[in-house]
Design a protein around this motif. Structure first.
Motif, PDB file in Angstrom:
ATOM      1  N   SER A  65      -1.244  -9.935  -2.723  1.00  8.17           N
ATOM      2  CA  SER A  65      -1.247 -11.337  -1.355  1.00  8.17           C
ATOM      3  C   SER A  65       0.442 -10.602  -0.829  1.00  8.17           C
ATOM      4  N   GLN A  66       0.874 -11.064  -1.880  1.00  7.89           N
ATOM      5  CA  GLN A  66       2.930 -11.645  -1.424  1.00  7.89           C
ATOM      6  C   GLN A  66       3.214 -10.339  -1.214  1.00  7.89           C
ATOM      7  N   LEU A  67       3.218  -9.151  -1.831  1.00  8.79           N
ATOM      8  CA  LEU A  67       3.573  -8.217  -1.819  1.00  8.79           C
ATOM      9  C   LEU A  67       3.625  -7.517   0.003  1.00  8.79           C
ATOM     10  N   ALA A  68       2.071  -8.024   0.168  1.00  7.30           N
ATOM     11  CA  ALA A  68       1.720  -7.721   1.964  1.00  7.30           C
ATOM     12  C   ALA A  68       2.054  -8.564   2.268  1.00  7.30           C
ATOM     13  N   LEU A  81      -6.357  -3.911  -7.153  1.00  9.59           N
ATOM     14  CA  LEU A  81      -5.741  -5.172  -6.020  1.00  9.59           C
ATOM     15  C   LEU A  81      -5.232  -4.805  -4.812  1.00  9.59           C
ATOM     16  N   ILE A  82      -4.420  -3.553  -4.783  1.00  5.96           N
ATOM     17  CA  ILE A  82      -2.720  -3.664  -3.554  1.00  5.96           C
ATOM     18  C   ILE A  82      -4.322  -3.051  -2.616  1.00  5.96           C
ATOM     19  N   ARG A  83      -5.212  -2.406  -2.756  1.00  3.96           N
ATOM     20  CA  ARG A  83      -5.700  -1.115  -1.912  1.00  3.96           C
ATOM     21  C   ARG A  83      -6.772  -1.787  -1.408  1.00  3.96           C
ATOM     22  N   GLU A  84      -7.453  -3.109  -1.963  1.00  7.39           N
ATOM     23  CA  GLU A  84      -8.691  -3.761  -1.697  1.00  7.39           C
ATOM     24  C   GLU A  84      -7.580  -5.110  -0.419  1.00  7.39           C
ATOM     25  N   THR A  85      -6.881  -5.212  -0.971  1.00  6.57           N
ATOM     26  CA  THR A  85      -6.441  -6.899  -0.617  1.00  6.57           C
ATOM     27  C   THR A  85      -5.146  -6.087   1.055  1.00  6.57           C
ATOM     28  N   LEU A  86      -4.584  -5.155   0.657  1.00  3.24           N
ATOM     29  CA  LEU A  86      -4.002  -4.256   1.792  1.00  3.24           C
ATOM     30  C   LEU A  86      -4.715  -3.453   2.472  1.00  3.24           C
ATOM     31  N   ASN A 146     -13.169  -4.755   0.568  1.00  3.51           N
ATOM     32  CA  ASN A 146     -13.165  -3.734   1.473  1.00  3.51           C
ATOM     33  C   ASN A 146     -13.228  -2.937   1.392  1.00  3.51           C
ATOM     34  N   LEU A 147     -12.885  -2.315  -0.112  1.00  2.00           N
ATOM     35  CA  LEU A 147     -13.318  -1.422  -0.968  1.00  2.00           C
ATOM     36  C   LEU A 147     -14.075  -0.735  -0.558  1.00  2.00           C
TER      37      LEU A 147
END
Ligand SMILES: Nc1ncnc2c1ncn2[C@@H]1O[C@H](COP(=O)(O)OP(=O)(O)OP(=O)(O)O)[C@@H](O)[C@H]1O
Ligand SMILES: O=P(O)(O)OC[C@H]1O[C@H](OP(=O)(O)OP(=O)(O)O)[C@H](O)[C@@H]1O
Ligand SMILES: [Mg+2]
Length: 328
Positions: A65-68, A81-86, A146-147
């Protein structure tokens, strides 16, 4: 506008869970020693000997989330987690390099008792039948909402309902809160213990931990120079780990086609070609090419060849940093 000149580069590091130890070890190998600030109320730290970096210890999902949002510049987290969150991962982060740990596969799993259900197309039939005959929707337990939606849409499945799960997802079918699950698996032991099986074409994503950079963070001069320092060390360690240094005593007669041999074995001459015809030459090649390269050198007349592992291989080029800076 606030003055960002002295703002640090924020490096987000897993504070717990499966990625924590491996992430600290990864930075350690690259000569980046994490030092936790004692007494700080929140989890913060620094990188010993690298000014302008603030380390933040967060959970793997918070790091995504913080990278997003751009609150962190760099972080270590799972690609799942990247693909799910962003929703737009390509546009908001750069996956700099996979790290070789934290492997997990996001899968669609159904009860083993569903003997005739082997593929996503069978699942589509099950969902439609449930809807028609029982007037209710197939329930899927997952935290990868989301995935799951994206994957099911790609397979043309619309008759389902997601039951958001916060843990022990694989227990949902037995508990009666869902019919099937989408979750990560590594050894398969948890799926087996819960009498679930992966659908043949039910692999959503093969994930591992990645070093990820945010395109949304503010990248001032100070942060860019801290980035070069951090990524320079990481690249130096990776270059060293995946290559070998090959030293050869050239034939006194001279006449060795070094450039040709190097090209054939993906080797380079990091310190340049030899000045005279005889003497020592240093090559560097991929680890898996050492035997072929050494044989070729001996056959070409080299009097002695030795191969060594190296700890770090620094270079003027900083490919990880350049790739990211080109996108900012
Ligand atoms: N067997 C595994 N189970 C879970 N995660 C794994 C596994 N192997 C690798 N990972 C990676 O580690 C990431 C974080 O998992 P971890 O279990 O450490 O934290 P979490 O599940 O977010 O937090 P918590 O389990 O404390 O709720 C996963 O998203 C995945 O990328
Ligand atoms: O295929 P396996 O090797 O059995 O590993 C997969 C299991 O590990 C993870 O759970 P974790 O232990 O992280 O607990 P959590 O559900 O609380 O995150 C994941 O959610 C699976 O349940
Ligand atoms: Mg977990």
């Amino acid at each position: 506008m606030t003055d960002q000149t002295n703002a640090p580069l924020v490096l987000a590091v897993p504070s717990k869970g499966r990625l924590q130890e491996n992430a600290a070890a990864f930075f350690g190998r690259a000569g980046l020693k994490l030092a936790q600030l004692s007494g700080a109320r929140d989890y913060r730290g620094t990188l010993v000997g690298v000014p302008g970096v603030e380390v933040r210890y967060l959970s793997a999902s918070e790091i995504a989330s913080q990278l997003a949002s751009g609150a962190a510049h760099l972080g270590v987290t799972g690609e799942d987690l990247i693909r799910e969150t962003l929703p737009d991962a390509e546009g908001s982060v750069e996956l700099l390099t996979p790290l070789g740990f934290g492997q997990a596969t996001v899968v669609v799993a159904v009860p083993q008792a569903w003997i005739d259900v082997r593929a996503m197309s069978d699942l589509d039939e099950v969902a439609s039948e449930m809807r028609l005959r029982q007037g209710r929707k197939l329930r899927i337990a997952t935290k990868y909402v989301n995935l799951t939606r994206r994957f099911l849409a790609e397979h043309g499945i619309a008759d389902y309902r997601i039951v958001e799960s916060l843990g022990a997802t694989e227990g949902a079918p037995a508990a009666g809160s869902a019919e099937i699950v989408v979750d990560i698996t590594t050894t398969g032991a948890t799926l087996q213990a819960n009498a679930l099986k992966i659908l043949d074409d039910g692999i959503i994503l093969r994930s591992e931990a990645n070093l990820v950079a945010s395109l949304k963070a503010s990248w001032g001069e100070g942060q860019r120079s801290a980035l070069r320092a951090v990524l320079g060390r990481i690249a130096a360690e990776e270059r060293a780990r995946t290559s070998r240094e090959v030293r050869a005593a050239l034939p006194e007669s001279g006449g060795i086609d070094l450039a040709g041999i190097a090209a054939l074995h993906e080797a380079e001459l990091p310190y340049g070609a030899p000045k005279g015809l005889d003497g020592e030459i240093v090559l560097r090649c991929p680890a898996e090419a050492v035997f072929a390269l050494s044989d070729a050198l001996v056959q070409a007349g080299a009097r002695a060849v030795s191969v060594r592992r190296i700890d770090y291989a620094f270079a003027a080029e900083n490919p990880l940093a350049e790739r990211l800076l080109a996108r900012l």
